[in-house]
Design a protein around this motif. Structure first.
Motif, PDB file in Angstrom:
ATOM      1  N   GLU A  11      -1.196  -1.096  -4.737  1.00 55.04           N
ATOM      2  CA  GLU A  11      -2.065  -0.170  -4.504  1.00 55.04           C
ATOM      3  C   GLU A  11      -1.554   0.740  -5.875  1.00 55.04           C
ATOM      4  N   LEU A  37      -7.698   0.604  -3.749  1.00 60.27           N
ATOM      5  CA  LEU A  37      -8.043   0.221  -2.378  1.00 60.27           C
ATOM      6  C   LEU A  37      -9.125  -0.631  -2.423  1.00 60.27           C
ATOM      7  N   ALA A  48      -2.474   6.403  -4.176  1.00 61.65           N
ATOM      8  CA  ALA A  48      -1.942   6.310  -3.068  1.00 61.65           C
ATOM      9  C   ALA A  48      -1.403   7.770  -2.286  1.00 61.65           C
ATOM     10  N   LEU A 103       0.950  -1.216   0.049  1.00 62.25           N
ATOM     11  CA  LEU A 103       0.040   0.046   0.070  1.00 62.25           C
ATOM     12  C   LEU A 103       0.919   1.223  -0.085  1.00 62.25           C
TER      13      LEU A 103
END
Length: 123
Positions: free
Chosen positions: A84, A110, A89, A60
């Protein structure tokens, strides 16, 4: 705690987390990797060795390149990588680096990552 078993609700901070071949965990106070301890690279590399194609790694948002080398290790071991989308992000450095080292990773929002993990959990 060396030899601890992974458990829901357990948090292990300040140490590198490694997954052992018997699927227990080990903690390491080795030096930070890319200024990070715990390091995602250390975790993913050890998990890839232990779980191989059964592993799903997720990268992420993040502000450094930790995780990129580990993402490549997960993919090389036959595991799946979900990253991600750097465009959405909060900090794009980590997902961008992961995609550079592991271009075969699925680039997802996400919500799409959550959906994919939920589907994996029920299959």
């Amino acid at each position: 705690m060396p030899g601890s078993t992974l458990a829901t609700g357990a948090v292990h901070l300040r140490y590198h987390l490694l997954v052992e071949c018997d699927e227990t965990i080990a903690l390491s106070a080795d030096a930070p990797v890319l200024f990070s301890r715990p390091s995602i690279d250390v975790l993913f590399e050890s998990a890839a060795d232990s779980y191989g194609a059964r592993l799903v790694g997720v990268i992420l948002t993040g502000a450094n390149e930790d995780g990129a080398r580990g993402a490549a290790a997960v993919h090389a071991a036959g595991g799946a990588m979900l990253v991600e989308d750097p465009a959405t992000a909060y900090a794009a450095a980590m997902p961008t680096a992961a995609l550079a080292r592991c271009p075969a990773a699925a680039t997802l929002s996400l919500d799409a990552i959550a959906d994919r993990l939920l589907k994996l959990g029920t299959s």
